[in-house]
Design an enzyme around this catalytic site. Structure first.
Site, PDB file in Angstrom:
ATOM      1  N   ASP A 102      -8.067  -5.387  -0.583  1.00 42.65           N
ATOM      2  CA  ASP A 102      -8.511  -6.223  -1.703  1.00 42.65           C
ATOM      3  C   ASP A 102      -8.224  -7.713  -1.513  1.00 42.65           C
ATOM      4  O   ASP A 102      -8.816  -8.543  -2.201  1.00 42.65           O
ATOM      5  CB  ASP A 102      -7.849  -5.750  -3.007  1.00 42.65           C
ATOM      6  N   HIS A 121       0.844  -1.195   0.000  1.00 48.53           N
ATOM      7  CA  HIS A 121       0.000   0.000   0.000  1.00 48.53           C
ATOM      8  C   HIS A 121       0.873   1.236   0.000  1.00 48.53           C
ATOM      9  O   HIS A 121       1.934   1.240   0.621  1.00 48.53           O
ATOM     10  CB  HIS A 121      -0.905   0.016   1.239  1.00 48.53           C
TER      11      HIS A 121
HETATM   12  N1  CMC Z   1       4.056  -7.262  -4.713  1.00 49.76           N
HETATM   13  C1  CMC Z   1       5.387  -7.299  -4.736  1.00 49.76           C
HETATM   14  N2  CMC Z   1       6.167  -6.266  -4.346  1.00 49.76           N
HETATM   15  C2  CMC Z   1       5.526  -5.161  -3.943  1.00 49.76           C
HETATM   16  C3  CMC Z   1       4.140  -5.054  -3.907  1.00 49.76           C
HETATM   17  C4  CMC Z   1       3.398  -6.176  -4.314  1.00 49.76           C
HETATM   18  N3  CMC Z   1       2.075  -6.152  -4.295  1.00 49.76           N
HETATM   19  N4  CMC Z   1       3.794  -3.838  -3.457  1.00 49.76           N
HETATM   20  C5  CMC Z   1       4.926  -3.185  -3.222  1.00 49.76           C
HETATM   21  N5  CMC Z   1       5.978  -3.984  -3.503  1.00 49.76           N
HETATM   22  C6  CMC Z   1       7.383  -3.688  -3.338  1.00 49.76           C
HETATM   23  C7  CMC Z   1       7.981  -3.079  -4.607  1.00 49.76           C
HETATM   24  O1  CMC Z   1       8.482  -4.044  -5.480  1.00 49.76           O
HETATM   25  C8  CMC Z   1       9.071  -2.232  -4.019  1.00 49.76           C
HETATM   26  O2  CMC Z   1      10.110  -3.076  -3.597  1.00 49.76           O
HETATM   27  P1  CMC Z   1      11.615  -2.766  -3.910  1.00 49.76           P
HETATM   28  O3  CMC Z   1      11.887  -1.483  -3.164  1.00 49.76           O
HETATM   29  O4  CMC Z   1      12.326  -3.957  -3.396  1.00 49.76           O
HETATM   30  O5  CMC Z   1      11.676  -2.593  -5.406  1.00 49.76           O
HETATM   31  C9  CMC Z   1       8.432  -1.663  -2.751  1.00 49.76           C
HETATM   32  O6  CMC Z   1       7.487  -2.653  -2.345  1.00 49.76           O
HETATM   33  C10 CMC Z   1       7.744  -0.328  -2.946  1.00 49.76           C
HETATM   34  O7  CMC Z   1       6.863  -0.438  -4.044  1.00 49.76           O
HETATM   35  P2  CMC Z   1       6.251   0.786  -4.839  1.00 49.76           P
HETATM   36  O8  CMC Z   1       5.893   0.337  -6.206  1.00 49.76           O
HETATM   37  O9  CMC Z   1       7.118   1.998  -4.726  1.00 49.76           O
HETATM   38  O10 CMC Z   1       4.935   1.058  -4.032  1.00 49.76           O
HETATM   39  P3  CMC Z   1       3.758   2.002  -4.459  1.00 49.76           P
HETATM   40  O11 CMC Z   1       3.394   2.807  -3.281  1.00 49.76           O
HETATM   41  O12 CMC Z   1       4.060   2.736  -5.705  1.00 49.76           O
HETATM   42  O13 CMC Z   1       2.618   0.947  -4.821  1.00 49.76           O
HETATM   43  C11 CMC Z   1       0.724  -0.353  -4.803  1.00 49.76           C
HETATM   44  C12 CMC Z   1       1.480   0.754  -4.095  1.00 49.76           C
HETATM   45  C13 CMC Z   1      -0.586  -0.549  -4.081  1.00 49.76           C
HETATM   46  C14 CMC Z   1       0.443   0.060  -6.236  1.00 49.76           C
HETATM   47  C15 CMC Z   1       1.547  -1.652  -4.771  1.00 49.76           C
HETATM   48  O14 CMC Z   1       1.735  -2.072  -3.458  1.00 49.76           O
HETATM   49  C16 CMC Z   1       0.948  -2.754  -5.628  1.00 49.76           C
HETATM   50  O15 CMC Z   1       1.178  -2.819  -6.842  1.00 49.76           O
HETATM   51  N6  CMC Z   1       0.115  -3.664  -4.999  1.00 49.76           N
HETATM   52  C17 CMC Z   1      -0.551  -4.696  -5.761  1.00 49.76           C
HETATM   53  C18 CMC Z   1      -1.862  -4.158  -6.313  1.00 49.76           C
HETATM   54  C19 CMC Z   1      -2.868  -3.953  -5.213  1.00 49.76           C
HETATM   55  O16 CMC Z   1      -3.066  -4.787  -4.353  1.00 49.76           O
HETATM   56  N7  CMC Z   1      -3.562  -2.801  -5.277  1.00 49.76           N
HETATM   57  C20 CMC Z   1      -4.562  -2.429  -4.288  1.00 49.76           C
HETATM   58  C21 CMC Z   1      -4.104  -1.260  -3.479  1.00 49.76           C
HETATM   59  S1  CMC Z   1      -4.942  -0.930  -1.953  1.00 49.76           S
HETATM   60  C22 CMC Z   1      -6.627  -0.865  -2.200  1.00 49.76           C
HETATM   61  C23 CMC Z   1      -7.098  -0.224  -3.425  1.00 49.76           C
HETATM   62  O17 CMC Z   1      -6.746   0.909  -3.731  1.00 49.76           O
HETATM   63  O18 CMC Z   1      -7.856  -0.876  -4.144  1.00 49.76           O
END
Ligand code: CMC
Length: 381
Positions: free
Chosen positions: A316, A264
């Protein structure tokens, strides 16, 4: 001419404060969520969805009489305009329900005489219509699309329970009633998430509430936002057995793929909504072999992802198994999110319109500047 020197862009607008709000607050460091100052754990335990909607719109909880009046106002609004029902019959096969929902909500503006009136009073009446009609659109479309009879809303029941019975065609038992009510309470608002922000940007141009909600639905569809719940169930189906979890997750991580339903932008600890849904997921799946297997797989995924990546499930993740247990088909999961989040979107549109300033950020231009114009015959690739 050199481009104007500016600070670097904040990628993904992380931690950027884009507006003031009294509606929702996500305390990411402590894993807490508040609606108008009330903690989500208290609301999940004690409040109905309609109480939460009233709270988000009015910045206070309703009295008993106000709640009764509010329900009496909104449940009859669950009935849809006839032309919209006819349109459902003409939607091509194979359309994603979120595409249908986005178009249907835009269509609703055609039948509302107050669409162009952005006064607080008109917005409040339109918000009531939207909160009632978004769940009805989903349920009625599903039944028509699948050749089933439409179910009328029951004025004695709330929106969440009405949605479930109008969708499935069955009177839900106590466990299912509690689960759908909880789903609606937990998804009603979540600060400046992408879809709410899309709604507020649209509202800030003084576009109407239907335009803002249509934009929000478009943003919610993506798998990084609300579309994640559908991807979670597809992952559970793909894994098949709890014993295969470790290899499956390690494979995803080795390919640097995202694990849906995890991580998140704001929560650095567990999403408080996931805790409630985990418990309900276990409760509503009990007794059903396939659903219990999905729950067992989910628990193993959670352990494995925590161990390897140190990240937690978001709202989710367990919403997928809860929706499966409630009889919702997987491609409708994100629409159920929308059926509840309409409460927050409409609250945010009203807040934006009440004290508006156009949202118009800037970008950092990183292309070549300036470039000399080249006549057609002299251009090369
Ligand atoms: N699976 C694998 N690695 C992850 C994930 C994930 N779901 N989420 C974050 N990371 C890792 C990412 O690879 C990175 O690691 P590293 O620094 O080693 O490269 C680190 O965590 C930070 O990631 P980020 O991309 O900078 O995080 P963000 O704030 O941009 O992304 C997010 C937030 C929600 C898009 C992401 O966590 C994600 O893609 N989650 C999967 C999709 C998901 O479940 N979305 C629902 C979000 S919450 C409810 C909603 O809005 O519906």
């Amino acid at each position: 001419m050199e481009p104007e020197v500016r600070p670097v862009a904040v990628r993904g607008l992380e931690d950027v404060i884009a507006a003031d709000t009294r509606i929702g607050y996500v305390d990411g460091a402590n894993g807490k969520l508040y609606y108008a100052g009330y903690e989500i754990n208290d609301l999940a335990k004690h409040a109905s969805y309609e109480e939460c909607v009233f709270l988000l719109w009015n910045d206070r909880l309703p009295t008993k009489k106000e709640l009764m009046d509010f329900r009496a106002e909104i449940i009859p609004e669950m009935t849809l305009p006839r032309p919209l029902i006819q349109w459902f019959r003409r939607v091509p096969r194979g359309v994603h329900p979120m595409v249908m929902l986005r178009s249907a909500i835009s269509d609703l503006a055609l039948y509302d005489k107050e669409t162009e009136d952005n006064s607080l009073e008109a917005n409040r009446r339109k918000a009531a219509r939207l909160v009632a009609k978004v769940p009805s659109v989903i349920a009625n479309f599903y039944r028509i699309y699948n050749g089933l009879d439409l179910i009328e809303p029951d004025p004695k029941k709330g929106i969440a329970v009405n949605f479930l019975r109008m969708f499935t065609g069955k009177e839900p038992d106590k466990k299912s009633r509690e689960a759908i009510e909880l789903m609606f309470v937990l998804h009603a608002d979540h600060g400046f998430n992408a879809s709410t922000f899309a709604a507020r940007v649209t509202a800030s141009t003084l576009a109407d509430i239907y335009a803002a909600v249509t934009a929000a639905i478009g943003a919610l569809k993506g798998p990084l936002h609300g579309g994640a719940n559908q991807r979670v169930m597809e992952m559970l189906e793909g894994i098949g057995s709890p014993d295969d979890v470790e290899d499956y997750i390690n494979g995803l991580l080795a390919r640097r793929e995202r694990i849906m339903g995890f991580g998140h932008r704001v929560y650095k600890v567990e999403d408080p909504r996931a805790r409630h849904l985990r418990k309900y997921s276990e409760d509503v799946c009990g007794g059903d072999v396939a659903c219990s297997r999905y729950y067992a797989i989910s628990r193993r995924i959670e352990q494995q992802v925590k161990k390897t990546k140190g990240i937690y499930p978001n709202v989710d993740f367990y919403s997928a198994t809860v929706q499966h247990a409630l009889g919702i088909p997987v491609d409708y999961y994100t629409t159920v999110f929308a059926a509840s989040r309409i409460a927050g979107w409409t609250a945010h549109v009203m807040e934006q319109h009440a004290d508006n300033r156009l949202m118009r950020p800037r970008s950092q231009f990183v292309g070549k500047l300036p470039r000399r114009f080249v006549q057609m015959e002299k251009r090369k690739k």
